[in-house]
Design a protein around this motif. Structure first.
Motif, PDB file in Angstrom:
ATOM      1  N   TRP A   1       7.573  -0.229   1.199  1.00 39.86           N
ATOM      2  CA  TRP A   1       7.269  -1.341   0.291  1.00 39.86           C
ATOM      3  C   TRP A   1       5.878  -1.199  -0.316  1.00 39.86           C
ATOM      4  N   ILE A   2       4.922  -0.671   0.448  1.00 43.73           N
ATOM      5  CA  ILE A   2       3.579  -0.474  -0.077  1.00 43.73           C
ATOM      6  C   ILE A   2       3.607   0.500  -1.253  1.00 43.73           C
ATOM      7  N   PHE A   3       4.556   1.437  -1.257  1.00 42.97           N
ATOM      8  CA  PHE A   3       4.739   2.312  -2.417  1.00 42.97           C
ATOM      9  C   PHE A   3       5.480   1.583  -3.542  1.00 42.97           C
ATOM     10  N   LEU A   4       6.488   0.786  -3.194  1.00 42.36           N
ATOM     11  CA  LEU A   4       7.294   0.119  -4.215  1.00 42.36           C
ATOM     12  C   LEU A   4       6.476  -0.914  -4.996  1.00 42.36           C
ATOM     13  N   PHE A   5       5.591  -1.610  -4.321  1.00 43.79           N
ATOM     14  CA  PHE A   5       4.848  -2.691  -4.976  1.00 43.79           C
ATOM     15  C   PHE A   5       4.043  -2.192  -6.174  1.00 43.79           C
ATOM     16  N   PRO A   6       3.179  -1.170  -6.036  1.00 44.88           N
ATOM     17  CA  PRO A   6       2.448  -0.718  -7.244  1.00 44.88           C
ATOM     18  C   PRO A   6       3.326   0.009  -8.233  1.00 44.88           C
ATOM     19  N   LEU A   7       4.348   0.737  -7.775  1.00 51.16           N
ATOM     20  CA  LEU A   7       5.185   1.501  -8.697  1.00 51.16           C
ATOM     21  C   LEU A   7       6.019   0.602  -9.584  1.00 51.16           C
ATOM     22  N   LEU A   8       6.402  -0.565  -9.101  1.00 49.03           N
ATOM     23  CA  LEU A   8       7.268  -1.463  -9.875  1.00 49.03           C
ATOM     24  C   LEU A   8       6.491  -2.637 -10.473  1.00 49.03           C
ATOM     25  N   TYR A   9       5.567  -3.214  -9.711  1.00 50.89           N
ATOM     26  CA  TYR A   9       4.904  -4.449 -10.140  1.00 50.89           C
ATOM     27  C   TYR A   9       3.574  -4.193 -10.856  1.00 50.89           C
ATOM     28  N   LEU A  10       2.864  -3.128 -10.514  1.00 50.41           N
ATOM     29  CA  LEU A  10       1.500  -2.919 -11.006  1.00 50.41           C
ATOM     30  C   LEU A  10       1.428  -1.692 -11.902  1.00 50.41           C
ATOM     31  N   ILE A  11       2.387  -1.550 -12.805  1.00 49.75           N
ATOM     32  CA  ILE A  11       2.419  -0.357 -13.654  1.00 49.75           C
ATOM     33  C   ILE A  11       1.194  -0.305 -14.556  1.00 49.75           C
ATOM     34  N   HIS A  12       0.742  -1.464 -15.055  1.00 47.30           N
ATOM     35  CA  HIS A  12      -0.454  -1.479 -15.901  1.00 47.30           C
ATOM     36  C   HIS A  12      -1.652  -1.986 -15.108  1.00 47.30           C
TER      37      HIS A  12
END
Length: 438
Positions: free
Chosen positions: A427-438
């Protein structure tokens, strides 16, 4: 000699629990450490294949991110960073409680072990609860995967035309043919009143019709289970009478006004005020809806989501006027001077933030549905692992309440904590890859 060797061996089988310090230490291990190390090897092998399992989804993410960066830039704005951040904090805290549970089991702190397992379960349930809120919102707004992606609003929050034309509180002119996969009515291609101005400008007459169903008796050929016409003994097709509802339109309301799309960021707003009525608080042409491809459609907003179910919206839009004769382009033109006003207006260069806002106001780019296919695949699979972790920790909680775990036997707690750390790490990988793209 053989009897003397056999008797202690039999006694060791009978009292292996007392010999190892716990009744849960199996007799085919040399000691508790041997059993723990064997289980640790097994859980690491299991976690290695779990990493490979998720790797395929990360590869799909990378490929689409490289080839279609615009869909990630647009679609990630549909995700709520606040909920994603809360879930990240919840899972990090749950990893702490899981590791603390291992420590309590090693030291024989039964109360601390029970409390840490219960906190881990509570955090996992809170994570799934937040995901339910996120998923339910996306279902409500039709922000789904594959062919079910038909959003009611843009990622910037502006209402969009949809294929099913069934968003709460709105109704559009678009009539969608699912067989052909294209709109059959309600799209207008040449209604831009001023091509020099960004956005959609239209001069349309919008009309509302109420729909009523009246039963009608009709005669039609009878068909069999395969859809073939039934032929009688005389060789003629057999007919039957059936009740077929007939939809009738009744004109109810008319609005005629000129609508100009909102200006670009940094520009002065247009000096106009849309007409207001009691039934239509606002209406406007939708901004370049993807459902109409290069055209536009009329979107009407309703205060009541139920009254629109039996309505149909139609519009007649005027084509753009012919360009006026510019005259002699080389002729001198008088330019009245105004004191204190610059004669040349500087061109406003949009900032990155303004460009992102302008992008989010429009319709989804092509293939945006693949972003949510990957999103639901990754977060859904992760959620299944969280649900499985709740089941494992619930089983461990029951065993902890029974006092099964001791400083000599704490392997299951350690294995479950390792599994939970991997779930949190993903999830720590999923959070920036999906939610914090910019």
């Amino acid at each position: 000699m053989s009897e003397q060797l056999h008797e202690p061996h039999t006694g060791e089988h009978a009292e292996h629990g007392a010999h190892h310090g716990s009744p849960f230490i199996q007799h085919h291990y040399d000691d508790a450490q041997h059993q723990f190390d064997s289980g640790k090897l097994g859980i690491w092998l299991f976690l290695a294949q779990e990493v490979l399992f998720f790797s395929a989804l990360f590869v799909a993410y990378i490929l689409y991110r490289v080839h279609h960066p615009e869909i990630y830039s647009y679609a990630h704005k549909y995700l709520d960073v606040k909920y994603g951040a809360i879930n990240t904090a919840v899972l990090i805290f749950s990893s702490l409680t899981a590791a603390w549970a291992v420590r309590c089991a090693q030291l024989g702190y039964r109360r601390g072990l029970i409390l840490c397992i219960a906190l881990t379960i509570g955090c996992a349930c809170a994570f799934l609860g937040i995901k339910y809120i996120e998923y339910s919102h996306k279902v409500h707004e039709h922000i789904l995967f594959g062919r079910y992606f038909d959003p009611c609003v843009s990622s910037g929050g502006r209402e969009l035309l949809t294929r099913n034309n069934n968003c709460a509180g709105t109704k559009s002119t678009v009539v969608w043919d699912y067989g052909a996969g294209a709109p059959t009515a309600g799209c207008f291609n040449d209604i831009d009143q001023d091509p020099r101005t960004e956005g959609v400008q239209a001069d349309c007459a919008v009309k509302e019709y109420s729909l009523t169903e009246t039963p009608r008796r009709v005669t039609q050929p009878r068909v069999d289970a395969d859809g073939k016409p039934v032929v009688g003994a005389d060789g003629k097709p057999v007919t039957e009478e059936v009740d077929r509802p007939e939809i009738t339109e009744h004109f109810t309301h008319d609005i005629t006004e000129k609508c100009v799309e909102e200006p670009l960021p940094g520009e002065e707003p247009a000096a106009h005020e849309p007409a207001r009525t009691s039934k239509f608080p606002c209406w406007r042409p939708a901004y370049q809806p993807a459902v109409c491809k290069k055209g536009v459609g009329i979107l009407v907003e309703y205060g009541d989501a139920e009254e629109r179910e039996h309505l149909r919206i139609k519009a007649e839009c005027k084509p753009p006027p012919k360009p006026a004769d510019a005259g002699d382009l080389l002729a001198d033109r008088d330019r009245p001077l105004q004191l204190g006003k610059p004669q040349i207006q500087p061109h406003h260069q949009l900032t990155v933030h303004e460009l992102h806002e302008l992008e989010a106001a429009g319709p989804p780019p092509e293939h945006t549905n693949m972003f949510f296919t990957i999103y639901f695949a990754m977060t859904g699979l992760h959620g299944i692992h969280v649900l499985f972790g709740i089941g494992v920790f619930t089983w461990l909680l029951i065993r902890a309440l029974k006092g099964h775990f001791t400083p000599d036997y704490f392997g299951p707690i350690d294995y479950a904590a390792l599994y939970w750390h991997i779930v949190d790490l993903i999830w720590i990988f999923l959070f920036p890859l999906l939610y914090l793209i910019h």
